[in-house]
Scaffold this motif. Structure first.
Motif, PDB file in Angstrom:
ATOM      1  N   ILE A  45      55.677 -39.024 -28.770  1.00 24.60           N
ATOM      2  CA  ILE A  45      54.758 -39.775 -27.921  1.00 24.60           C
ATOM      3  C   ILE A  45      53.722 -38.817 -27.332  1.00 24.60           C
ATOM      4  CG2 ILE A  45      56.471 -41.556 -27.378  1.00 24.60           C
ATOM      5  CD1 ILE A  45      56.811 -40.305 -24.611  1.00 24.60           C
ATOM      6  N   HIS A 198      52.772 -46.146 -29.984  1.00 26.92           N
ATOM      7  CA  HIS A 198      52.213 -46.144 -28.632  1.00 26.92           C
ATOM      8  C   HIS A 198      52.941 -47.164 -27.759  1.00 26.92           C
ATOM      9  CE1 HIS A 198      49.872 -49.329 -30.537  1.00 26.92           C
ATOM     10  NE2 HIS A 198      49.785 -49.830 -29.323  1.00 26.92           N
ATOM     11  N   LEU A 200      55.800 -47.596 -25.881  1.00 22.53           N
ATOM     12  CA  LEU A 200      56.855 -46.708 -25.397  1.00 22.53           C
ATOM     13  C   LEU A 200      58.196 -47.421 -25.266  1.00 22.53           C
ATOM     14  CD1 LEU A 200      54.888 -44.619 -22.769  1.00 22.53           C
ATOM     15  CD2 LEU A 200      55.270 -44.171 -25.183  1.00 22.53           C
ATOM     16  N   THR A 203      59.888 -47.128 -28.593  1.00 28.73           N
ATOM     17  CA  THR A 203      60.465 -45.797 -28.792  1.00 28.73           C
ATOM     18  C   THR A 203      61.758 -45.681 -27.987  1.00 28.73           C
ATOM     19  OG1 THR A 203      58.265 -44.904 -29.088  1.00 28.73           O
ATOM     20  CG2 THR A 203      59.978 -43.319 -28.527  1.00 28.73           C
ATOM     21  N   GLU A 204      61.699 -46.201 -26.779  1.00 26.94           N
ATOM     22  CA  GLU A 204      62.855 -46.115 -25.888  1.00 26.94           C
ATOM     23  C   GLU A 204      64.058 -46.888 -26.449  1.00 26.94           C
ATOM     24  OE1 GLU A 204      61.335 -46.808 -22.035  1.00 26.94           O
ATOM     25  OE2 GLU A 204      63.227 -46.360 -21.067  1.00 26.94           O
ATOM     26  N   GLU A 296      57.636 -44.421 -19.910  1.00 28.26           N
ATOM     27  CA  GLU A 296      56.250 -44.380 -19.435  1.00 28.26           C
ATOM     28  C   GLU A 296      56.143 -43.488 -18.190  1.00 28.26           C
ATOM     29  OE1 GLU A 296      53.476 -47.870 -19.699  1.00 28.26           O
ATOM     30  OE2 GLU A 296      53.729 -47.770 -17.534  1.00 28.26           O
TER      31      GLU A 296
END
Ligand SMILES: Nc1ncnc2c1ncn2[C@@H]1O[C@H](COP(=O)(O)OP(=O)(O)OP(=O)(O)O)[C@@H](O)[C@H]1O
Length: 314
Positions: A45, A198, A200, A203-204, A296
């Motif tokens: 990220i 992008h 997040l 991704t998390e 974030e």
């Protein structure tokens, strides 16, 4: 390659894009070091222009580094046998509009040096939610459908390493959930996942390790749970009627009037000791969670006070 060999290992990776008629180039990577363990779900990220796509292209031999070493699956990106073991979804997909999806997947398979597998391609198209569009030309696909086909192409030949650059770009929320499920299935199968997104929250949900890239360098890297952990503080909510004095004696500090307390506990034994004392005093636990941050907030914190949420989420 042994099980200890990292799936990706880069050392002092530098890339400067030369600009025509200019003495100075665009510096995209300024000495990047990164090691991605085999079998991990790794998220990259960072803000716009940090160098994420340049890094991904270096892993695939699409971009030639100015300096540094890149090892992928124990070999070099220039080796076609190594590239055949990688599934890649680029940020900008160029698909042949006049082709059918099956013809496209068959070509991807051929380019990887694999034997034809028409039934396998139909299964792949079904897996990415395109079974109803098998007979249609790619040119008539929506953005989300093209992205799904790109994912199917990346999955051809059960790759050992999946490198995905913004895989859910243009995909609706239901579709994103399906993509997430596919990625989780792949990781369970033993595939290493390298994800640049992008989103997040995505991704998390998918990754177990995360690196933050800023201005061409890795500024933070680690296990997701360690990055988002806000230290050893826990948040506990107790049922109404629980005695504030008894909870204070058990080690809990009142955070809000509605039964929310904080407790410091560096391990499970300390946490359970505090909870046992609270229960023995008649308090009833309703909710317990670690007092963590989301990705974030971690990114904002790492980028410094000057970064805005819009910048980091871009
Ligand atoms: N082909 C190119 N020629 C010249 N400069 C480039 C080229 N590609 C990227 N750059 C520059 O390299 C830097 C890193 O770009 P890159 O696309 O790798 O970042 P990114 O982190 O993927 O950004 P984003 O999140 O916006 O996609 C930027 O300053 C960009 O302008």
């Amino acid at each position: 390659m042994t099980s200890q060999t990292p799936a990706i290992e880069v050392t002092n990776l530098r890339k400067t894009y030369q600009r025509a008629f200019r003495r100075t180039g665009n510096i995209a990577l300024r000495g990047m070091d990164l090691s991605v363990p085999q079998g991990s779900a790794f998220g990259l990220i960072g803000p716009n222009g940090a160098g994420k796509t340049t890094f991904i292209k270096s892993l695939l031999g699409i971009v030639q580094p100015t300096e540094g070493t890149v090892r992928v699956l124990g070999g070099t990106p220039e080796d076609a046998r190594i590239r055949a073991r990688i599934g890649y979804l680029p940020e900008r997909l160029h698909l042949p509009g006049s082709w059918t999806p099956t013809a496209f997947l068959a070509t991807v398979r051929q380019l990887k040096g694999l034997k034809p597998d028409a039934p396998g391609h139909l299964k792949l198209l079904e897996r990415v939610g395109l079974s109803d569009a098998v007979g249609r030309k790619i040119g008539g696909y929506s953005k989300g459908m093209r992205q799904r086909l790109g994912l199917a192409a990346a999955l051809v030949g059960e790759p050992e390493l999946l490198i995905l650059d913004e895989p859910t770009d243009g995909i609706d929320p239901m579709g994103r959930m399906e993509v997430r499920r596919i990625l989780q299935e792949e990781v369970r199968r033993g595939t290493t996942l390298f994800l640049n997104s992008h989103l997040l929250a995505e991704t998390e949900r998918v990754c177990d390790r995360v690196a933050i890239l800023a201005d061409g360098r890795v500024v933070r890297e680690g296990r997701l749970e360690e990055l988002v952990r806000g230290g050893s503080r826990w948040v506990a909510r107790f049922a109404p009627g629980s005695s504030a004095e008894a909870l204070a004696l058990a080690g809990f500090t009142q955070a809000r009037a509605d039964g929310v307390y904080h407790v410091e506990a560096e391990d499970a034994a300390v946490l359970n000791g505090a909870l046992d004392r609270a229960r023995a005093a008649g308090a009833l636990l309703v909710e317990l969670r670690r007092d963590g941050m989301d990705l974030e907030s971690v990114l904002l914190g790492t980028m410094g006070a000057g970064a805005t949420r819009a910048e980091v989420a871009a």
